[in-house]
Motif scaffolding. Structure first.
Motif, PDB file in Angstrom:
ATOM      1  N   LEU B 168       0.830  -1.212   0.000  1.00  0.00           N
ATOM      2  CA  LEU B 168       0.000   0.000   0.000  1.00  0.00           C
ATOM      3  C   LEU B 168       0.858   1.253   0.000  1.00  0.00           C
ATOM      4  O   LEU B 168       0.572   2.214  -0.716  1.00  0.00           O
ATOM      5  CB  LEU B 168      -0.917  -0.013   1.230  1.00  0.00           C
ATOM      6  CG  LEU B 168      -2.150  -0.904   1.122  1.00  0.00           C
ATOM      7  CD1 LEU B 168      -2.952  -0.838   2.396  1.00  0.00           C
ATOM      8  CD2 LEU B 168      -3.004  -0.468  -0.045  1.00  0.00           C
ATOM      9  N   VAL B 169       1.931   1.226   0.810  1.00  0.00           N
ATOM     10  CA  VAL B 169       2.820   2.395   0.858  1.00  0.00           C
ATOM     11  C   VAL B 169       3.430   2.647  -0.514  1.00  0.00           C
ATOM     12  O   VAL B 169       3.516   3.785  -0.985  1.00  0.00           O
ATOM     13  CB  VAL B 169       3.917   2.179   1.914  1.00  0.00           C
ATOM     14  CG1 VAL B 169       5.010   3.224   1.774  1.00  0.00           C
ATOM     15  CG2 VAL B 169       3.332   2.224   3.299  1.00  0.00           C
ATOM     16  N   ARG B 172       0.887   4.154  -3.154  1.00  0.00           N
ATOM     17  CA  ARG B 172       0.343   5.492  -2.912  1.00  0.00           C
ATOM     18  C   ARG B 172       0.647   6.428  -4.076  1.00  0.00           C
ATOM     19  O   ARG B 172       1.754   6.453  -4.588  1.00  0.00           O
ATOM     20  CB  ARG B 172       1.024   6.037  -1.663  1.00  0.00           C
ATOM     21  CG  ARG B 172       0.131   6.676  -0.737  1.00  0.00           C
ATOM     22  CD  ARG B 172       0.746   6.889   0.587  1.00  0.00           C
ATOM     23  NE  ARG B 172       2.190   7.003   0.599  1.00  0.00           N
ATOM     24  CZ  ARG B 172       2.851   7.495   1.627  1.00  0.00           C
ATOM     25  NH1 ARG B 172       2.202   7.923   2.672  1.00  0.00           N
ATOM     26  NH2 ARG B 172       4.163   7.550   1.625  1.00  0.00           N
ATOM     27  N   LYS B 173      -0.353   7.177  -4.487  1.00  0.00           N
ATOM     28  CA  LYS B 173      -0.132   8.083  -5.629  1.00  0.00           C
ATOM     29  C   LYS B 173       0.820   9.221  -5.251  1.00  0.00           C
ATOM     30  O   LYS B 173       1.733   9.567  -5.981  1.00  0.00           O
ATOM     31  CB  LYS B 173      -1.457   8.664  -6.080  1.00  0.00           C
ATOM     32  CG  LYS B 173      -2.256   7.720  -6.957  1.00  0.00           C
ATOM     33  CD  LYS B 173      -1.836   7.846  -8.407  1.00  0.00           C
ATOM     34  CE  LYS B 173      -2.676   6.954  -9.311  1.00  0.00           C
ATOM     35  NZ  LYS B 173      -2.499   5.520  -9.064  1.00  0.00           N
ATOM     36  N   LYS B 174       0.608   9.801  -4.067  1.00  0.00           N
ATOM     37  CA  LYS B 174       1.421  10.948  -3.663  1.00  0.00           C
ATOM     38  C   LYS B 174       2.195  10.614  -2.391  1.00  0.00           C
ATOM     39  O   LYS B 174       1.637  10.053  -1.466  1.00  0.00           O
ATOM     40  CB  LYS B 174       0.505  12.132  -3.368  1.00  0.00           C
ATOM     41  CG  LYS B 174       0.341  13.066  -4.544  1.00  0.00           C
ATOM     42  CD  LYS B 174      -0.454  14.256  -4.115  1.00  0.00           C
ATOM     43  CE  LYS B 174      -0.743  15.168  -5.290  1.00  0.00           C
ATOM     44  NZ  LYS B 174      -1.638  16.244  -4.927  1.00  0.00           N
ATOM     45  N   LYS B 176       4.265  11.790   1.105  1.00  0.00           N
ATOM     46  CA  LYS B 176       3.898  12.770   2.121  1.00  0.00           C
ATOM     47  C   LYS B 176       4.539  14.132   1.811  1.00  0.00           C
ATOM     48  O   LYS B 176       3.927  15.182   1.957  1.00  0.00           O
ATOM     49  CB  LYS B 176       4.367  12.267   3.477  1.00  0.00           C
ATOM     50  CG  LYS B 176       3.652  12.929   4.625  1.00  0.00           C
ATOM     51  CD  LYS B 176       4.108  12.319   5.939  1.00  0.00           C
ATOM     52  CE  LYS B 176       3.482  13.043   7.104  1.00  0.00           C
ATOM     53  NZ  LYS B 176       4.057  12.614   8.378  1.00  0.00           N
ATOM     54  N   ARG B 179       2.727  16.118  -0.815  1.00  0.00           N
ATOM     55  CA  ARG B 179       1.482  16.694  -0.329  1.00  0.00           C
ATOM     56  C   ARG B 179       1.765  17.974   0.463  1.00  0.00           C
ATOM     57  O   ARG B 179       1.076  18.976   0.308  1.00  0.00           O
ATOM     58  CB  ARG B 179       0.765  15.664   0.552  1.00  0.00           C
ATOM     59  CG  ARG B 179      -0.731  15.820   0.497  1.00  0.00           C
ATOM     60  CD  ARG B 179      -1.410  14.693   1.242  1.00  0.00           C
ATOM     61  NE  ARG B 179      -1.233  13.414   0.593  1.00  0.00           N
ATOM     62  CZ  ARG B 179      -1.247  12.262   1.256  1.00  0.00           C
ATOM     63  NH1 ARG B 179      -1.383  12.250   2.549  1.00  0.00           N
ATOM     64  NH2 ARG B 179      -1.109  11.130   0.610  1.00  0.00           N
TER      65      ARG B 179
END
Lengths: 119, 189
Positions: B168-169, B172-174, B176, B179
């Motif tokens: 999942l990590v 991720r599209k973006k 941290k 963002r």
């Protein structure tokens, strides 16, 4: 004979792991190796003309169960190993996707080249 | 029985070689699916129905994952064959390993006589003899998995959770950091 064939299947996987340049092919090789090792462990626990280690009413009444059934311990451990294999496969596939998004190719030699260029 | 098993193993070795040989990635993925299904049939022959069922399910999910990573991103063929130097190295290592393995098989019992018969008070015998009374489970594989060795299963769940979390990590599209940069940009506007 069965042991040697299992070893040959493992060796097919190892050969692919060393020789292939494509990330997908490497994942496939690891998957083949996994299957070979799991199969080998179950083969070690096999008893000639053995039955599955599941007690049905008929077996419970008629025969000595512990002298007929195959070894349940490797089977339980291999069950764990198969499911973990799927988890690891999912992780490898997402890593490959990430590599493709960053470098635009699955070829590890080209990835190395573009990394050297970037440095 | 043994002949059938040998036939399945030969089929799997053939499918494995095809999976490595072919240039088409879709063919390779399907060939590795054939290896997995062969494993499942072999488990059935070896008296392990639980494993056969699990193997089929895992194989289907793995096939979906592999197709997602090949056809899903539009990659159909692989570029370039491995260099001869690399092939020679791989062949040498493989043959060496095969020889070591075949030599080490002389220490194992013959096919058809399980290791648990050679050891006094082997845990497997105890599981088979007392599993029904102590756990109440008719399926002894499950009694080992969920009762005698439940901590291993807990560890398995931990490993799967970690793997899924890692996936999942990575998916991720973006990140941290991106963002935070975006937030900063909005503030400036």
């Amino acid at each position: 004979m069965v042991y040697v064939l299992c070893a040959m299947l493992l060796c097919v996987g190892i050969f692919g792991l060393i020789s292939q340049k494509n990330v997908i092919k490497i994942i496939i090789s690891i998957s083949i190796m996994e299957n070979a090792v799991n199969l080998f462990l179950v083969v070690i626990g096999y008893r000639r003309d053995g039955i599955a280690p599941i007690i049905t009413e008929r077996i419970h009444e008629s025969v000595q169960f512990a002298e007929k059934a195959v070894d349940p311990l490797p089977q339980a451990m291999v069950l764990t190993s198969i499911v973990i294999g799927l988890g690891v496969m999912a992780l490898m596939v997402t890593m490959a996707l990430r590599i493709y998004h960053v470098y635009g190719t699955y070829d590890i030699t080209e990835i190395l080249k573009s990394r050297k260029k970037a440095e | 029985m043994e002949l059938l098993l040998i036939f399945m193993l030969l089929f799997m070795i053939l499918a494995g070689i095809v999976a490595l040989w072919t240039d088409e990635l879709l063919s390779a993925v399907i060939a590795v699916g054939a290896v997995g299904v062969g494993t499942s049939v072999a488990f059935l022959l070896l008296g392990a129905p639980d494993l056969a069922i699990t193997q089929i399910v895992v194989e289907v999910v793995a096939l979906v994952l592999l197709i997602k990573v090949t056809i899903g991103v539009g990659v159909r063929t692989m570029s370039g064959m491995p260099s001869p130097k690399r092939l020679r190295l791989a062949a040498a290592v493989t043959v060496l390993l095969l020889l070591v393995m075949v030599r080490s098989f002389t220490g194992l019992p013959e096919f058809g006589s399980p290791v648990m018969e050679r050891v006094d008070d082997a845990p497997s015998i105890v599981y088979l003899e007392e599993g029904l009374e102590r756990t109440g489970s008719a399926n002894q594989v499950m009694s080992v998995l969920l009762d005698f060795r439940a901590y291993d299963t807990l560890g398995e769940a931990t490993v799967i959770f970690t793997a899924v979390f890692g996936a999942l990590v990575l998916l991720r599209k973006k990140g941290k950091k991106d963002r935070e940069d975006d937030d900063g940009g909005e503030d400036e506007e």
